[in-house]
Every structure is written in C-alpha cells, then in structure tokens.
Scaffold this active site. Structure first.
Site, PDB file in Angstrom:
ATOM      1  N   SER A 151      18.478 -33.316  27.928  1.00  0.00           N
ATOM      2  CA  SER A 151      19.200 -34.657  28.374  1.00  0.00           C
ATOM      3  C   SER A 151      18.032 -35.899  28.081  1.00  0.00           C
ATOM      4  O   SER A 151      17.133 -35.811  27.817  1.00  0.00           O
ATOM      5  CB  SER A 151      19.244 -34.500  29.982  1.00  0.00           C
ATOM      6  OG  SER A 151      19.675 -35.720  30.637  1.00  0.00           O
ATOM      7  N   TYR A 161      14.900 -33.030  37.790  1.00  0.00           N
ATOM      8  CA  TYR A 161      15.930 -32.644  36.626  1.00  0.00           C
ATOM      9  C   TYR A 161      15.153 -33.092  35.258  1.00  0.00           C
ATOM     10  O   TYR A 161      15.411 -32.611  34.169  1.00  0.00           O
ATOM     11  CB  TYR A 161      17.145 -33.603  36.783  1.00  0.00           C
ATOM     12  CG  TYR A 161      18.178 -33.305  35.779  1.00  0.00           C
ATOM     13  CD1 TYR A 161      19.196 -32.058  35.889  1.00  0.00           C
ATOM     14  CD2 TYR A 161      18.519 -34.180  34.839  1.00  0.00           C
ATOM     15  CE1 TYR A 161      20.035 -31.560  34.885  1.00  0.00           C
ATOM     16  CE2 TYR A 161      19.697 -33.988  33.837  1.00  0.00           C
ATOM     17  CZ  TYR A 161      20.231 -32.617  33.955  1.00  0.00           C
ATOM     18  OH  TYR A 161      21.277 -32.501  33.091  1.00  0.00           O
TER      19      TYR A 161
END
Length: 270
Positions: A151, A161
C-alpha cells in the site's frame, strides 16, 4: 480446516499457466482473478469463506472456460498458511498474488493483542512464507512471478497498517534482490485509495475527494503490466506516482506529523 478441491472433478490443463490468489473472493483479489482468467490462467482461489469463493469460481469458470480450485483457509493461523504452502509444494503455481489483508480502525494502543497478531499473520507472515515457498519452486523451474499487494500507506506512519505494509514491501524488495539473476519477477503493488469493500468492512468512511479513488480494474491491470515488465515496485496511476515520488524526499519527521493528524481525524470520523 477444509482442504482444496478441484471444482467439478475437472483436471487443470497442464498447458495453461496457473495462479494462486489470496483474499480472492472480493475486492482487488477478485479483480486479479478475473483478469488472470481472461489471460487464460487456471486459478487457485484462497479465502476464509467457502460460499463467496464458490460463487466467484462459478462465475469465472462459466465466463472464461478455465478450471478454478478453491482453498478455504484462515491466514491468521499457521495452519492456514501451511495449507497454502502445501498447495505450492504439490502443484505448479506460475503466479502468486499475495492480496489477503484487512484494516484496523483502532489505534495501536487501543487494538486487542489478538487482532494485532492476526494482522501481522495475514499481511506479513503469510506473505513472507508463501513468497518464499513459491520463489524456491519458480527459481528451480526458471519462470514465475510473485505479486504482493502492499500500500502507499507503507510510506507513512498510520499505525499498524503502515507498519505491516512497509514490512511486506521490504520483504518483497529483499526477495527481488535474491532473484535478480533469475527469470522470476517479484513486484510490490502500492495502491492508494481503491473502490472496494475494504473500507465498508472496516465500517469507516472513505477519506479525501473522489478523484483520489481508483477503480480496482485499473489498479490490477497496471500492476500486472508492471509485474510482466519485471518492475519491483508498481504504483498505479499518475497521481499516486507523483505522491510516491514526493514521499521519497519528504523528511520523516514531516511524514510522522502528517500521518498522525490524518489518523486522528479518520478515527474520529469512524
């Protein structure tokens, strides 16, 4: 844990390439399955829910005339990871797509330890072990490709994350260096905001203006094109390529400051 089954007892065509996709029943994973099926790949689809996998497999077999195998696994467990490693060891896998993942809407300090461990298992441990297993077989066969969905958040400091996606990116880059003298390609995909069920499952609102959001079809097609070209890092879309380039030169102190503010605002909205 249920084991893999070849659908309709139809053997895969040995002349066709085969791809294994994790998190394949929805979102980017389903789009990877669709586009690889269109390219003539037989598929092994892995996810936790059999019903969604079967529905996806039915659709792909019907539309593209390929053989789809389903593997019901929970990659938050070592058993689930081992099940897929067994598939990789027993069967020829030409392309591995590490796509499975999920987000946490709570901060690091407010997240249960079990959720933190599951997050790490799915998006880092599974990526590392599956990539290792696939890379060894691909190296011996002299062909193959590994695609890991990281990501653009890997460049930031958005808590757990960002941390796990950054680690997955580094693992992918390290593996690509080990395989540099082989025909095997290893690619990390760094998408920005993508229109999938990801945020709905987290029960958080989509952030930012509409122009920041990409279609899954575009993300997958560009990342597969980059993987075929042997690119180690794929950043779909011109707008996010620009953000990626800026991220390489922005001081980390500023990155932490911007990431922290974004994270706080997002948690308040959710």
């Amino acid at each position: 844990m249920e084991t893999a089954t070849t659908r309709r007892n139809t053997a895969a065509d040995p002349t066709r390439p085969r791809a294994l996709i994790t998190g394949a029943s929805a979102g980017l994973g389903r789009e990877y399955a669709k586009q690889l099926a269109l390219d003539g790949y037989d598929l092994v689809l892995a996810a936790r829910g059999r019903e969604a996998l079967e529905a996806c497999a039915d659709e792909l077999e019907r539309h593209y005339g390929i053989v789809v195998q389903v593997q019901v696994v929970d990659l938050a467990t070592q058993e689930g990871i081992d099940d897929l490693i067994d598939v990789i060891d027993r069967e020829r896998i030409d392309v591995l797509v590490n796509n499975a993942g999920f987000g946490l809407k709570t901060s690091l300090m407010d997240t249960d330890p079990e959720q933190l461990i599951a997050n790490d298992m799915v998006m880092l441990r599974a990526v590392t072990l599956l990539s290792r297993a696939a890379a060894r077989h691909m190296r011996d066969r002299g062909r193959g490709g590994i695609v890991t969905v990281s990501s653009l958040a890997a460049l930031g400091a958005y808590g757990v994350y960002s941390a796990v996606k950054s680690a997955a990116l580094l693992v992918t880059e390290a593996l690509s260096s080990e395989l540099i003298d082989t025909p095997v390609t290893v690619t990390a995909v760094l998408p920005g905001f993508v229109k999938t069920e990801f945020h709905d499952r987290m029960r958080v609102r989509r952030a930012g203006p509409e122009w920041l959001w990409l279609d899954a079809e575009h993300v997958v097609s560009e990342s597969l094109r980059d993987a075929r070209r042997g690119r180690v890092v794929s950043v779909p879309s011109t707008r996010y390529k620009a953000i990626y380039a800026i991220g390489q030169v922005v001081p980390r102190g500023l990155v932490r400051s911007l990431s922290g503010g974004f994270g706080v605002r997002r948690r308040k909205r959710s």
